[in-house]
Design a protein around this motif. Structure first.
Motif, PDB file in Angstrom:
ATOM      1  N   VAL A  59       0.870  -1.180   0.000  1.00 11.08           N
ATOM      2  CA  VAL A  59       0.000   0.000   0.000  1.00 11.08           C
ATOM      3  C   VAL A  59       0.903   1.224   0.000  1.00 11.08           C
ATOM      4  CG1 VAL A  59      -1.902  -1.133   1.202  1.00 11.08           C
ATOM      5  CG2 VAL A  59      -0.189   0.082   2.536  1.00 11.08           C
ATOM      6  N   GLY A  60       0.358   2.328  -0.372  1.00 14.19           N
ATOM      7  CA  GLY A  60       1.129   3.560  -0.391  1.00 14.19           C
ATOM      8  C   GLY A  60       1.367   4.087   1.019  1.00 14.19           C
ATOM      9  N   HIS A  61       2.399   4.908   1.134  1.00 13.98           N
ATOM     10  CA  HIS A  61       2.720   5.511   2.440  1.00 13.98           C
ATOM     11  C   HIS A  61       1.529   6.309   2.966  1.00 13.98           C
ATOM     12  CE1 HIS A  61       7.000   4.617   1.951  1.00 13.98           C
ATOM     13  NE2 HIS A  61       6.889   5.061   0.708  1.00 13.98           N
ATOM     14  N   SER A  62       0.932   7.090   2.096  1.00 11.99           N
ATOM     15  CA  SER A  62      -0.180   7.936   2.534  1.00 11.99           C
ATOM     16  C   SER A  62      -1.386   7.083   2.926  1.00 11.99           C
ATOM     17  CB  SER A  62      -0.561   8.935   1.444  1.00 11.99           C
ATOM     18  OG  SER A  62      -0.940   8.261   0.265  1.00 11.99           O
ATOM     19  N   GLN A  63      -1.608   5.993   2.216  1.00 14.50           N
ATOM     20  CA  GLN A  63      -2.737   5.115   2.545  1.00 14.50           C
ATOM     21  C   GLN A  63      -2.534   4.498   3.936  1.00 14.50           C
ATOM     22  OE1 GLN A  63      -3.428   2.007  -0.335  1.00 14.50           O
ATOM     23  NE2 GLN A  63      -5.446   1.515   0.497  1.00 14.50           N
ATOM     24  N   LEU A  64      -1.326   4.040   4.226  1.00 17.47           N
ATOM     25  CA  LEU A  64      -1.031   3.477   5.544  1.00 17.47           C
ATOM     26  C   LEU A  64      -1.134   4.552   6.626  1.00 17.47           C
ATOM     27  CD1 LEU A  64      -0.207   1.065   7.266  1.00 17.47           C
ATOM     28  CD2 LEU A  64       2.179   1.605   6.762  1.00 17.47           C
ATOM     29  N   SER A  65      -0.656   5.738   6.312  1.00 16.86           N
ATOM     30  CA  SER A  65      -0.728   6.839   7.267  1.00 16.86           C
ATOM     31  C   SER A  65      -2.177   7.169   7.609  1.00 16.86           C
ATOM     32  CB  SER A  65      -0.030   8.072   6.701  1.00 16.86           C
ATOM     33  OG  SER A  65      -0.128   9.144   7.599  1.00 16.86           O
ATOM     34  N   LEU A  66      -3.033   7.231   6.591  1.00 19.00           N
ATOM     35  CA  LEU A  66      -4.455   7.517   6.829  1.00 19.00           C
ATOM     36  C   LEU A  66      -5.115   6.389   7.624  1.00 19.00           C
ATOM     37  CD1 LEU A  66      -5.409   9.057   3.362  1.00 19.00           C
ATOM     38  CD2 LEU A  66      -5.230  10.255   5.557  1.00 19.00           C
ATOM     39  N   TYR A  67      -4.706   5.143   7.376  1.00 17.83           N
ATOM     40  CA  TYR A  67      -5.221   4.005   8.136  1.00 17.83           C
ATOM     41  C   TYR A  67      -4.820   4.145   9.608  1.00 17.83           C
ATOM     42  CZ  TYR A  67      -5.470  -0.715  10.044  1.00 17.83           C
ATOM     43  OH  TYR A  67      -5.718  -1.801  10.841  1.00 17.83           O
ATOM     44  N   GLU A  68      -3.561   4.510   9.845  1.00 17.58           N
ATOM     45  CA  GLU A  68      -3.096   4.673  11.222  1.00 17.58           C
ATOM     46  C   GLU A  68      -3.830   5.797  11.947  1.00 17.58           C
ATOM     47  OE1 GLU A  68       1.111   5.099  10.567  1.00 17.58           O
ATOM     48  OE2 GLU A  68       1.462   2.977  10.981  1.00 17.58           O
ATOM     49  N   LEU A  69      -4.239   6.792  11.202  1.00 14.54           N
ATOM     50  CA  LEU A  69      -4.987   7.904  11.797  1.00 14.54           C
ATOM     51  C   LEU A  69      -6.473   7.566  11.957  1.00 14.54           C
ATOM     52  CD1 LEU A  69      -3.354  10.878   9.858  1.00 14.54           C
ATOM     53  CD2 LEU A  69      -3.029  10.288  12.274  1.00 14.54           C
ATOM     54  N   GLY A  70      -6.878   6.409  11.431  1.00 10.77           N
ATOM     55  CA  GLY A  70      -8.277   6.004  11.518  1.00 10.77           C
ATOM     56  C   GLY A  70      -9.154   6.681  10.493  1.00 10.77           C
ATOM     57  N   LEU A  71      -8.567   7.229   9.434  1.00  7.56           N
ATOM     58  CA  LEU A  71      -9.327   7.954   8.415  1.00  7.56           C
ATOM     59  C   LEU A  71      -9.599   7.118   7.168  1.00  7.56           C
ATOM     60  CD1 LEU A  71      -7.433  11.375   8.685  1.00  7.56           C
ATOM     61  CD2 LEU A  71      -9.614  10.722   9.755  1.00  7.56           C
ATOM     62  N   ARG A  72      -8.985   5.956   7.074  1.00 10.60           N
ATOM     63  CA  ARG A  72      -9.152   5.138   5.876  1.00 10.60           C
ATOM     64  C   ARG A  72      -8.934   3.678   6.253  1.00 10.60           C
ATOM     65  NH1 ARG A  72      -6.395   6.151   0.009  1.00 10.60           N
ATOM     66  NH2 ARG A  72      -7.583   4.537  -1.030  1.00 10.60           N
ATOM     67  N   ARG A  73      -9.544   2.789   5.483  1.00 13.02           N
ATOM     68  CA  ARG A  73      -9.366   1.348   5.702  1.00 13.02           C
ATOM     69  C   ARG A  73      -8.295   0.835   4.759  1.00 13.02           C
ATOM     70  NH1 ARG A  73     -13.785  -1.605   8.212  1.00 13.02           N
ATOM     71  NH2 ARG A  73     -12.686  -3.355   7.267  1.00 13.02           N
TER      72      ARG A  73
END
Length: 187
Positions: free
Chosen positions: A25-39
Protein backbone atom coordinates in the motif's frame (compact mmCIF):
# COMPACT_ATOMS: atom_id res chain seq x y z
CA UNK A 1 -6.63 4.99 17.37
CA UNK A 2 -3.19 6.19 16.30
CA UNK A 3 -1.53 4.85 19.46
CA UNK A 4 -2.91 1.36 18.78
CA UNK A 5 -1.65 1.34 15.18
CA UNK A 6 1.69 2.72 16.27
CA UNK A 7 2.05 -0.16 18.71
CA UNK A 8 1.41 -2.64 15.88
CA UNK A 9 4.30 -1.16 13.88
CA UNK A 10 6.45 -1.25 17.00
CA UNK A 11 5.43 -4.85 17.61
CA UNK A 12 6.52 -5.70 14.09
CA UNK A 13 9.73 -3.68 14.45
CA UNK A 14 9.12 -1.86 11.20
CA UNK A 15 9.06 1.75 10.12
CA UNK A 16 5.98 3.04 8.35
CA UNK A 17 7.80 3.01 5.01
CA UNK A 18 8.86 -0.62 5.44
CA UNK A 19 5.40 -1.74 6.53
CA UNK A 20 3.72 0.00 3.59
CA UNK A 21 6.05 -1.83 1.18
CA UNK A 22 5.29 -5.21 2.78
CA UNK A 23 1.54 -4.55 2.76
CA UNK A 24 1.77 -3.25 -0.83
CA UNK A 25 0.00 0.00 0.00
CA UNK A 26 1.13 3.56 -0.39
CA UNK A 27 2.72 5.51 2.44
CA UNK A 28 -0.18 7.94 2.53
CA UNK A 29 -2.74 5.11 2.54
CA UNK A 30 -1.03 3.48 5.54
CA UNK A 31 -0.73 6.84 7.27
CA UNK A 32 -4.45 7.52 6.83
CA UNK A 33 -5.22 4.01 8.14
CA UNK A 34 -3.10 4.67 11.22
CA UNK A 35 -4.99 7.90 11.80
CA UNK A 36 -8.28 6.00 11.52
CA UNK A 37 -9.33 7.95 8.42
CA UNK A 38 -9.15 5.14 5.88
CA UNK A 39 -9.37 1.35 5.70
CA UNK A 40 -6.71 -0.92 4.28
CA UNK A 41 -7.55 -3.32 1.46
CA UNK A 42 -8.48 -6.81 2.62
CA UNK A 43 -5.25 -8.24 1.18
CA UNK A 44 -3.23 -5.80 3.28
CA UNK A 45 -5.29 -6.64 6.38
CA UNK A 46 -4.61 -10.36 5.75
CA UNK A 47 -0.86 -9.74 5.38
CA UNK A 48 -0.86 -7.65 8.54
CA UNK A 49 -2.59 -10.45 10.45
CA UNK A 50 -0.03 -12.97 9.14
CA UNK A 51 2.86 -10.72 10.19
CA UNK A 52 1.42 -10.32 13.69
CA UNK A 53 0.99 -14.10 13.98
CA UNK A 54 4.62 -14.62 12.94
CA UNK A 55 5.84 -12.09 15.49
CA UNK A 56 3.72 -13.63 18.23
CA UNK A 57 5.34 -17.04 17.65
CA UNK A 58 8.84 -15.55 17.21
CA UNK A 59 9.48 -15.27 20.94
CA UNK A 60 9.58 -19.05 21.29
CA UNK A 61 11.34 -19.74 17.99
CA UNK A 62 14.80 -21.28 17.72
CA UNK A 63 15.92 -18.16 15.83
CA UNK A 64 14.99 -15.85 18.68
CA UNK A 65 16.62 -18.20 21.20
CA UNK A 66 19.85 -18.24 19.17
CA UNK A 67 19.76 -14.45 18.89
CA UNK A 68 19.27 -14.21 22.65
CA UNK A 69 22.19 -16.57 23.25
CA UNK A 70 24.40 -14.55 20.89
CA UNK A 71 23.38 -11.33 22.62
CA UNK A 72 24.27 -12.87 25.98
CA UNK A 73 27.76 -13.68 24.71
CA UNK A 74 28.12 -10.16 23.26
CA UNK A 75 26.87 -8.70 26.53
CA UNK A 76 29.53 -10.61 28.46
CA UNK A 77 32.28 -9.48 26.05
CA UNK A 78 31.15 -5.85 26.31
CA UNK A 79 31.03 -5.98 30.12
CA UNK A 80 34.48 -7.58 30.25
CA UNK A 81 35.90 -4.84 28.01
CA UNK A 82 34.28 -2.18 30.17
CA UNK A 83 35.72 -3.81 33.32
CA UNK A 84 39.18 -3.88 31.76
CA UNK A 85 38.94 -0.19 30.81
CA UNK A 86 37.60 0.62 34.28
CA UNK A 87 40.51 -1.23 35.89
CA UNK A 88 42.98 0.66 33.72
CA UNK A 89 41.38 4.00 34.62
CA UNK A 90 41.48 3.16 38.35
CA UNK A 91 45.16 2.23 38.14
CA UNK A 92 45.94 5.40 36.20
CA UNK A 93 44.10 7.56 38.73
CA UNK A 94 45.78 5.79 41.65
CA UNK A 95 49.20 6.47 40.11
CA UNK A 96 48.26 10.16 40.01
CA UNK A 97 46.44 10.30 43.32
CA UNK A 98 48.97 8.64 45.66
CA UNK A 99 51.87 11.03 44.87
CA UNK A 100 49.47 13.98 44.84
CA UNK A 101 48.22 13.07 48.32
CA UNK A 102 51.82 12.67 49.51
CA UNK A 103 52.88 16.03 48.07
CA UNK A 104 49.85 17.75 49.53
CA UNK A 105 50.46 16.23 52.97
CA UNK A 106 54.18 17.10 52.79
CA UNK A 107 53.36 20.69 51.88
CA UNK A 108 50.90 20.96 54.77
CA UNK A 109 53.54 19.61 57.16
CA UNK A 110 56.13 22.04 55.80
CA UNK A 111 53.69 24.96 56.09
CA UNK A 112 52.98 24.05 59.71
CA UNK A 113 56.73 23.81 60.40
CA UNK A 114 57.42 27.22 58.85
CA UNK A 115 54.60 28.83 60.83
CA UNK A 116 55.88 27.32 64.08
CA UNK A 117 59.46 28.36 63.34
CA UNK A 118 58.26 31.89 62.55
CA UNK A 119 56.69 32.10 66.00
CA UNK A 120 59.63 30.49 67.84
CA UNK A 121 62.41 32.22 65.92
CA UNK A 122 60.74 35.60 65.84
CA UNK A 123 62.86 36.83 68.73
CA UNK A 124 65.67 34.26 68.70
CA UNK A 125 66.69 34.42 65.04
CA UNK A 126 65.24 37.57 63.47
CA UNK A 127 67.60 37.21 60.48
CA UNK A 128 65.71 34.01 59.48
CA UNK A 129 62.27 35.67 59.37
CA UNK A 130 62.72 36.90 55.79
CA UNK A 131 63.75 33.47 54.60
CA UNK A 132 60.80 31.87 56.45
CA UNK A 133 58.44 34.29 54.65
CA UNK A 134 59.93 33.31 51.29
CA UNK A 135 59.70 29.65 52.21
CA UNK A 136 56.07 30.11 53.29
CA UNK A 137 55.24 31.70 49.91
CA UNK A 138 57.00 28.87 48.08
CA UNK A 139 55.07 26.26 50.04
CA UNK A 140 51.84 28.19 49.42
CA UNK A 141 52.51 28.07 45.68
CA UNK A 142 53.13 24.31 45.87
CA UNK A 143 49.87 23.89 47.81
CA UNK A 144 48.02 25.79 45.08
CA UNK A 145 49.62 23.61 42.42
CA UNK A 146 48.72 20.44 44.32
CA UNK A 147 45.50 21.97 45.56
CA UNK A 148 43.02 20.31 47.84
CA UNK A 149 40.26 20.76 45.25
CA UNK A 150 42.37 18.86 42.71
CA UNK A 151 42.95 16.13 45.27
CA UNK A 152 39.24 15.87 46.06
CA UNK A 153 38.40 15.83 42.35
CA UNK A 154 40.68 12.82 41.79
CA UNK A 155 39.36 11.08 44.90
CA UNK A 156 35.78 11.49 43.64
CA UNK A 157 36.72 10.22 40.18
CA UNK A 158 38.28 7.15 41.79
CA UNK A 159 35.14 6.53 43.88
CA UNK A 160 32.98 6.85 40.76
CA UNK A 161 35.17 4.30 38.98
CA UNK A 162 34.95 1.98 41.98
CA UNK A 163 31.16 2.30 41.90
CA UNK A 164 31.17 1.59 38.18
CA UNK A 165 33.35 -1.48 38.81
CA UNK A 166 30.78 -2.79 41.29
CA UNK A 167 27.96 -2.28 38.78
CA UNK A 168 29.95 -4.02 36.05
CA UNK A 169 30.77 -6.91 38.40
CA UNK A 170 27.06 -7.26 39.19
CA UNK A 171 26.18 -7.09 35.50
CA UNK A 172 28.65 -9.85 34.76
CA UNK A 173 27.56 -11.90 37.78
CA UNK A 174 24.91 -14.04 36.02
CA UNK A 175 27.42 -14.89 33.31
CA UNK A 176 30.17 -15.78 35.77
CA UNK A 177 27.87 -17.99 37.84
CA UNK A 178 26.51 -19.66 34.68
CA UNK A 179 30.07 -20.42 33.60
CA UNK A 180 30.85 -21.72 37.07
CA UNK A 181 27.91 -24.14 36.86
CA UNK A 182 29.02 -25.24 33.40
CA UNK A 183 32.59 -25.81 34.58
CA UNK A 184 31.40 -27.81 37.59
CA UNK A 185 29.12 -29.90 35.34
CA UNK A 186 32.08 -30.71 33.08
CA UNK A 187 34.01 -32.34 35.91
Amino acid sequence: MRAKKQRIRDLLGLAQEQLSLLLEVGHSQLSLYELGLRRLPSTAIQKLAEMIAVVNTAASSAFMKSVAAEEAVQHKVIIQKLRKENSYQQERLSRILVPLEQKYQSNLTALYLVQQLHVEWGTKAPHQIGYLGTLKNSIGSALEKNSYSKLVQYQIKLKVLQGEEKILREALGPFDSAQGRLAQGDR
